[in-house]
Design a protein around this motif. Structure first.
Motif, PDB file in Angstrom:
ATOM      1  N   ALA A   1       0.841  -1.204   0.000  1.00  0.00           N
ATOM      2  CA  ALA A   1       0.000   0.000   0.000  1.00  0.00           C
ATOM      3  C   ALA A   1       0.875   1.252   0.000  1.00  0.00           C
ATOM      4  O   ALA A   1       0.590   2.221  -0.712  1.00  0.00           O
ATOM      5  CB  ALA A   1      -0.919  -0.009   1.219  1.00  0.00           C
ATOM      6  N   TRP A   2       1.941   1.251   0.793  1.00  0.00           N
ATOM      7  CA  TRP A   2       2.835   2.410   0.832  1.00  0.00           C
ATOM      8  C   TRP A   2       3.493   2.642  -0.525  1.00  0.00           C
ATOM      9  O   TRP A   2       3.640   3.785  -0.968  1.00  0.00           O
ATOM     10  CB  TRP A   2       3.889   2.221   1.917  1.00  0.00           C
ATOM     11  CG  TRP A   2       3.345   2.335   3.306  1.00  0.00           C
ATOM     12  CD1 TRP A   2       2.191   2.947   3.686  1.00  0.00           C
ATOM     13  CD2 TRP A   2       3.925   1.808   4.501  1.00  0.00           C
ATOM     14  NE1 TRP A   2       2.015   2.850   5.043  1.00  0.00           N
ATOM     15  CE2 TRP A   2       3.065   2.155   5.573  1.00  0.00           C
ATOM     16  CE3 TRP A   2       5.075   1.085   4.776  1.00  0.00           C
ATOM     17  CZ2 TRP A   2       3.329   1.807   6.897  1.00  0.00           C
ATOM     18  CZ3 TRP A   2       5.360   0.737   6.098  1.00  0.00           C
ATOM     19  CH2 TRP A   2       4.494   1.094   7.145  1.00  0.00           C
ATOM     20  N   ALA A   3       3.917   1.567  -1.172  1.00  0.00           N
ATOM     21  CA  ALA A   3       4.516   1.708  -2.500  1.00  0.00           C
ATOM     22  C   ALA A   3       3.513   2.326  -3.472  1.00  0.00           C
ATOM     23  O   ALA A   3       3.858   3.188  -4.293  1.00  0.00           O
ATOM     24  CB  ALA A   3       4.993   0.346  -3.005  1.00  0.00           C
ATOM     25  N   TYR A   4       2.260   1.887  -3.374  1.00  0.00           N
ATOM     26  CA  TYR A   4       1.207   2.457  -4.227  1.00  0.00           C
ATOM     27  C   TYR A   4       1.032   3.946  -3.933  1.00  0.00           C
ATOM     28  O   TYR A   4       0.932   4.766  -4.861  1.00  0.00           O
ATOM     29  CB  TYR A   4      -0.102   1.715  -3.993  1.00  0.00           C
ATOM     30  CG  TYR A   4      -1.291   2.377  -4.646  1.00  0.00           C
ATOM     31  CD1 TYR A   4      -1.630   2.104  -5.967  1.00  0.00           C
ATOM     32  CD2 TYR A   4      -2.066   3.310  -3.935  1.00  0.00           C
ATOM     33  CE1 TYR A   4      -2.711   2.727  -6.569  1.00  0.00           C
ATOM     34  CE2 TYR A   4      -3.145   3.929  -4.537  1.00  0.00           C
ATOM     35  CZ  TYR A   4      -3.462   3.635  -5.845  1.00  0.00           C
ATOM     36  OH  TYR A   4      -4.519   4.271  -6.439  1.00  0.00           O
ATOM     37  N   TYR A   5       0.950   4.298  -2.641  1.00  0.00           N
ATOM     38  CA  TYR A   5       0.766   5.702  -2.277  1.00  0.00           C
ATOM     39  C   TYR A   5       1.861   6.575  -2.902  1.00  0.00           C
ATOM     40  O   TYR A   5       1.581   7.636  -3.477  1.00  0.00           O
ATOM     41  CB  TYR A   5       0.832   5.872  -0.754  1.00  0.00           C
ATOM     42  CG  TYR A   5      -0.259   5.194   0.028  1.00  0.00           C
ATOM     43  CD1 TYR A   5      -1.460   4.805  -0.561  1.00  0.00           C
ATOM     44  CD2 TYR A   5      -0.090   4.940   1.396  1.00  0.00           C
ATOM     45  CE1 TYR A   5      -2.452   4.188   0.171  1.00  0.00           C
ATOM     46  CE2 TYR A   5      -1.090   4.328   2.141  1.00  0.00           C
ATOM     47  CZ  TYR A   5      -2.261   3.946   1.528  1.00  0.00           C
ATOM     48  OH  TYR A   5      -3.233   3.337   2.269  1.00  0.00           O
ATOM     49  N   LEU A   6       3.104   6.142  -2.761  1.00  0.00           N
ATOM     50  CA  LEU A   6       4.229   6.947  -3.237  1.00  0.00           C
ATOM     51  C   LEU A   6       4.185   7.107  -4.759  1.00  0.00           C
ATOM     52  O   LEU A   6       4.377   8.212  -5.277  1.00  0.00           O
ATOM     53  CB  LEU A   6       5.549   6.305  -2.806  1.00  0.00           C
ATOM     54  CG  LEU A   6       5.817   6.291  -1.293  1.00  0.00           C
ATOM     55  CD1 LEU A   6       7.061   5.478  -0.985  1.00  0.00           C
ATOM     56  CD2 LEU A   6       5.983   7.717  -0.762  1.00  0.00           C
ATOM     57  N   ALA A   7       3.930   6.001  -5.458  1.00  0.00           N
ATOM     58  CA  ALA A   7       3.875   6.082  -6.914  1.00  0.00           C
ATOM     59  C   ALA A   7       2.720   6.963  -7.378  1.00  0.00           C
ATOM     60  O   ALA A   7       2.859   7.779  -8.303  1.00  0.00           O
ATOM     61  CB  ALA A   7       3.747   4.673  -7.504  1.00  0.00           C
ATOM     62  N   HIS A   8       1.569   6.805  -6.731  1.00  0.00           N
ATOM     63  CA  HIS A   8       0.394   7.594  -7.117  1.00  0.00           C
ATOM     64  C   HIS A   8       0.631   9.087  -6.858  1.00  0.00           C
ATOM     65  O   HIS A   8       0.309   9.932  -7.717  1.00  0.00           O
ATOM     66  CB  HIS A   8      -0.820   7.115  -6.331  1.00  0.00           C
ATOM     67  CG  HIS A   8      -2.055   7.932  -6.577  1.00  0.00           C
ATOM     68  ND1 HIS A   8      -2.893   7.709  -7.647  1.00  0.00           N
ATOM     69  CD2 HIS A   8      -2.579   8.984  -5.904  1.00  0.00           C
ATOM     70  CE1 HIS A   8      -3.873   8.594  -7.627  1.00  0.00           C
ATOM     71  NE2 HIS A   8      -3.710   9.372  -6.569  1.00  0.00           N
ATOM     72  N   LEU A   9       1.168   9.410  -5.701  1.00  0.00           N
ATOM     73  CA  LEU A   9       1.386  10.821  -5.368  1.00  0.00           C
ATOM     74  C   LEU A   9       2.424  11.459  -6.281  1.00  0.00           C
ATOM     75  O   LEU A   9       2.289  12.626  -6.673  1.00  0.00           O
ATOM     76  CB  LEU A   9       1.822  10.938  -3.902  1.00  0.00           C
ATOM     77  CG  LEU A   9       0.733  10.635  -2.872  1.00  0.00           C
ATOM     78  CD1 LEU A   9       1.326  10.553  -1.472  1.00  0.00           C
ATOM     79  CD2 LEU A   9      -0.364  11.688  -2.915  1.00  0.00           C
ATOM     80  N   HIS A  10       3.467  10.704  -6.615  1.00  0.00           N
ATOM     81  CA  HIS A  10       4.470  11.247  -7.537  1.00  0.00           C
ATOM     82  C   HIS A  10       3.864  11.519  -8.905  1.00  0.00           C
ATOM     83  O   HIS A  10       4.146  12.535  -9.550  1.00  0.00           O
ATOM     84  CB  HIS A  10       5.634  10.268  -7.662  1.00  0.00           C
ATOM     85  CG  HIS A  10       6.741  10.767  -8.535  1.00  0.00           C
ATOM     86  ND1 HIS A  10       6.819  10.479  -9.891  1.00  0.00           N
ATOM     87  CD2 HIS A  10       7.807  11.557  -8.258  1.00  0.00           C
ATOM     88  CE1 HIS A  10       7.882  11.067 -10.390  1.00  0.00           C
ATOM     89  NE2 HIS A  10       8.505  11.723  -9.436  1.00  0.00           N
ATOM     90  N   GLU A  11       3.008  10.608  -9.344  1.00  0.00           N
ATOM     91  CA  GLU A  11       2.349  10.788 -10.634  1.00  0.00           C
ATOM     92  C   GLU A  11       1.360  11.950 -10.591  1.00  0.00           C
ATOM     93  O   GLU A  11       1.265  12.738 -11.541  1.00  0.00           O
ATOM     94  CB  GLU A  11       1.618   9.499 -11.026  1.00  0.00           C
ATOM     95  CG  GLU A  11       0.690   9.623 -12.227  1.00  0.00           C
ATOM     96  CD  GLU A  11       1.426   9.928 -13.517  1.00  0.00           C
ATOM     97  OE1 GLU A  11       0.784  10.415 -14.457  1.00  0.00           O
ATOM     98  OE2 GLU A  11       2.657   9.678 -13.565  1.00  0.00           O
ATOM     99  N   LYS A  12       0.639  12.085  -9.488  1.00  0.00           N
ATOM    100  CA  LYS A  12      -0.404  13.103  -9.389  1.00  0.00           C
ATOM    101  C   LYS A  12       0.168  14.506  -9.233  1.00  0.00           C
ATOM    102  O   LYS A  12      -0.297  15.452  -9.872  1.00  0.00           O
ATOM    103  CB  LYS A  12      -1.318  12.782  -8.203  1.00  0.00           C
ATOM    104  CG  LYS A  12      -2.461  13.775  -8.010  1.00  0.00           C
ATOM    105  CD  LYS A  12      -3.373  13.347  -6.874  1.00  0.00           C
ATOM    106  CE  LYS A  12      -4.526  14.336  -6.699  1.00  0.00           C
ATOM    107  NZ  LYS A  12      -5.454  13.914  -5.608  1.00  0.00           N
TER     108      LYS A  12
END
Length: 314
Positions: A85-96
């Motif tokens: 979940a943390w990996a997802y959060y980081l990737a999503h926030l960087h993309e957003k």
């Protein structure tokens, strides 16, 4: 995880985001002094029925290096579901946001901190695609604040010290120092806010009972300007204690009830979106539950469960 310690931690950083800047300096971490801190939305939901929410998300603009995102997660115990979940959060926030992102995990015990600090690797042994390196605050590196002057100068950091050291042998001294600092506050509202955050952050630990006793001490024993003002206004002794306790308990109860209703509503909406049938008996069972840990477990199960029985299984 939706719970009192979670509530305390993300409210502490949302109301006082500068607390981590001071912690970074005290710990010698490689972050520039912030020139600006903004609280961003914690909703990372992309498409239904998948819903992901972080505890706290801050956009920090530093003096020399510009802006970056600080993702703050409160973690009370090891959880095998969190790394992905943390990996997802980081990737999503960087993309957003197209900004550098730092994951900060706050823990109340050394075991959880040792678990959280381990790098998260995604990929094959011979070729790692993603490496997540959480920055962890816990009893291993957050300072023990027992100096009265230090606590008075930085009460948010003193609260963070109390929460992260809730299970340490030094907790009684930390709490006594924090209580003394709070009783010196001029602003009665600030007193109740920080007292409440500490109470929530301590959760069900033994330290919570100690804190409750410290907060029930008659203000007439204190010689601060605040207590003198209260006595001068005729609110000393029983009236001060009764009014403070009533307001504190009412605010805590109201927030807890609000969180309970929020989690139940989200779980039911998620089940509806996934086409999971919820009989009236199951709906009534869920709506009468007041245990936030149980409700949070039901919500997590609702993301992948095949039916309502799997969600509500003991």
């Amino acid at each position: 995880m939706v719970g009192s310690a979670h509530e305390a931690m993300h409210r502490l950083v949302q109301d006082n985001p500068g607390v981590f800047a001071r912690a970074f300096r005290a710990l010698g971490l490689p972050f520039d002094d912030p020139a600006e801190v903004a609280v961003l939305t914690n909703d990372l939901t992309e498409i239904r029925p998948l819903e992901r929410r972080v505890d706290t998300l801050l956009r920090i603009t530093t003096v020399r290096e510009g802006p970056f995102l600080l993702l703050v997660e409160a973690q009370n115990k090891p959880d095998s579901d969190k790394p992905s979940a943390w990996a997802y959060y980081l990737a999503h926030l960087h993309e957003k946001y197209r900004l550098p992102v730092v994951l900060l995990v706050v823990c109340r015990d050394t075991r959880t901190a040792d678990w959280a600090i381990q790098p998260i690797t995604i990929g094959l042994p011979q070729w790692t695609s993603i490496i997540v390196r959480p920055l962890v605050l816990g009893p291993h590196n957050v300072p023990v604040v027992t100096d009265p002057d230090a606590a008075a100068a930085d009460i948010p950091l003193a609260v963070l010290s109390a929460i992260t050291h809730a299970k340490d042998r030094s907790i009684d001294a930390i709490l006594k120092t924090l209580a003394d600092a709070l009783h010196e506050l001029e602003d009665e509202e600030d007193f109740h806010v920080f007292a409440e955050l500490t109470e929530l952050g301590l959760g069900a630990t033994r330290a919570a009972k100690t804190w409750s006793k410290l907060m029930s001490v008659d203000l007439s024993f204190y010689r601060s300007r605040t207590s003198q003002r209260l006595r001068a206004e005729g609110r000393a002794e029983g009236r001060v204690e009764g009014r403070a306790e009533g307001r504190f308990e009412g605010r805590v109860e109201g927030r807890v009830e609000g969180r309970v209703e929020e989690v139940i509503g989200k779980t039911l909406r998620l089940l509806e979106a996934r086409g999971i049938d919820v009989p009236e008996s199951a709906r009534e069972h869920m709506q009468t539950c007041t245990d936030l840990d149980v409700l949070d477990r039901w919500f997590d199960r609702a993301i992948t469960a095949a039916d309502i029985d799997e969600v509500l299984a003991e």
